[in-house]
Design a protein around this motif. Structure first.
Motif, PDB file in Angstrom:
ATOM      1  N   LEU A 131      -5.277   3.933   5.413  1.00 48.92           N
ATOM      2  CA  LEU A 131      -4.106   3.793   4.550  1.00 48.92           C
ATOM      3  C   LEU A 131      -2.825   3.988   5.349  1.00 48.92           C
ATOM      4  N   PRO A 133       0.729   3.087   3.627  1.00 50.77           N
ATOM      5  CA  PRO A 133       1.560   2.386   2.655  1.00 50.77           C
ATOM      6  C   PRO A 133       3.010   2.172   3.081  1.00 50.77           C
ATOM      7  N   GLU A 134       3.496   2.939   4.037  1.00 52.51           N
ATOM      8  CA  GLU A 134       4.892   2.796   4.470  1.00 52.51           C
ATOM      9  C   GLU A 134       5.056   1.869   5.675  1.00 52.51           C
ATOM     10  N   ILE A 139       0.439  -4.958   6.595  1.00 49.70           N
ATOM     11  CA  ILE A 139      -0.146  -4.318   5.423  1.00 49.70           C
ATOM     12  C   ILE A 139      -1.605  -4.044   5.721  1.00 49.70           C
ATOM     13  N   ASP A 143      -4.711  -0.235   1.832  1.00 47.23           N
ATOM     14  CA  ASP A 143      -3.596  -0.201   0.886  1.00 47.23           C
ATOM     15  C   ASP A 143      -3.783  -1.255  -0.210  1.00 47.23           C
ATOM     16  N   GLN A 147      -4.450  -0.531  -4.225  1.00 43.80           N
ATOM     17  CA  GLN A 147      -3.593  -1.149  -5.245  1.00 43.80           C
ATOM     18  C   GLN A 147      -4.411  -1.892  -6.292  1.00 43.80           C
TER      19      GLN A 147
END
Length: 175
Positions: A131, A133-134, A139, A143, A147
């Motif tokens: 992961l 996410p930032e 991507i 992540d 989602q």
């Protein structure tokens, strides 16, 4: 209900294993385990991953071509899969923190298709990615899985769940 776990492997599961952790000559048990678990219906991938693996023109590409049966790679032409992929793509485009290069890379990779196929067919996605996410530059597959409520696992946990054991050969244990 005792549902059989089925794992959908991303390209990096093969690539990183081949280049680092489980080279063919060092750890043939990994590759045998993949083939054996495919024959029981617990491991598969998709055609887009096959295309990524064959681009390499290396030992992994040759192994893929010569050892993985066509049945290993599932087609993603199903209307439901295409619909989920479109939803995933729209979500990725909506992520304002991602660079346009990251969005383009995602659109051309197998990742969105993996998540869409897994979502529609009840698979767990398997990848070395974690992961992030930032992240602005790309991507990460976990992540996207998070989602869209698709189960995600790393290869080590998958191997452990499948009860894969890599045992030294008698030749390797001799001093």
């Amino acid at each position: 209900m005792n549902q059989k776990l089925t794992y959908l492997l991303d390209a990096d599961t093969f690539i990183r294993a081949h280049r680092q952790h489980y080279r063919f000559t060092f750890c043939p048990a990994y590759w045998t385990a993949i083939l054996n678990h495919h024959s029981t219906g617990t491991i598969a991938s998709i055609t887009q991953v096959r295309k990524e693996l064959l681009r390499g023109k290396d030992d992994l590409s040759a192994w893929t071509k010569n050892n993985l049966p066509v049945s290993f790679f599932k087609g993603t032409e199903d209307t439901k899969v295409i619909h989920v992929f479109a939803t995933i793509s729209k979500w990725v485009v909506s992520l304002s923190h991602l660079s346009s290069g990251a969005q383009s890379h995602f659109a051309s990779s197998a990742d969105g298709w993996l998540v869409a196929f897994a979502k529609v067919n009840g698979y767990s996605v398997c990848s070395y990615e974690v992961l992030s996410p930032e992240s602005k530059s790309n991507i990460k597959l976990p992540d996207v899985c998070k989602q869209f409520a698709v189960p995600y696992v790393n290869p080590y946990d998958m191997l452990e769940t499948l009860d894969v054991r890599m045992i030294l050969s008698k030749k390797a244990t001799r001093a």
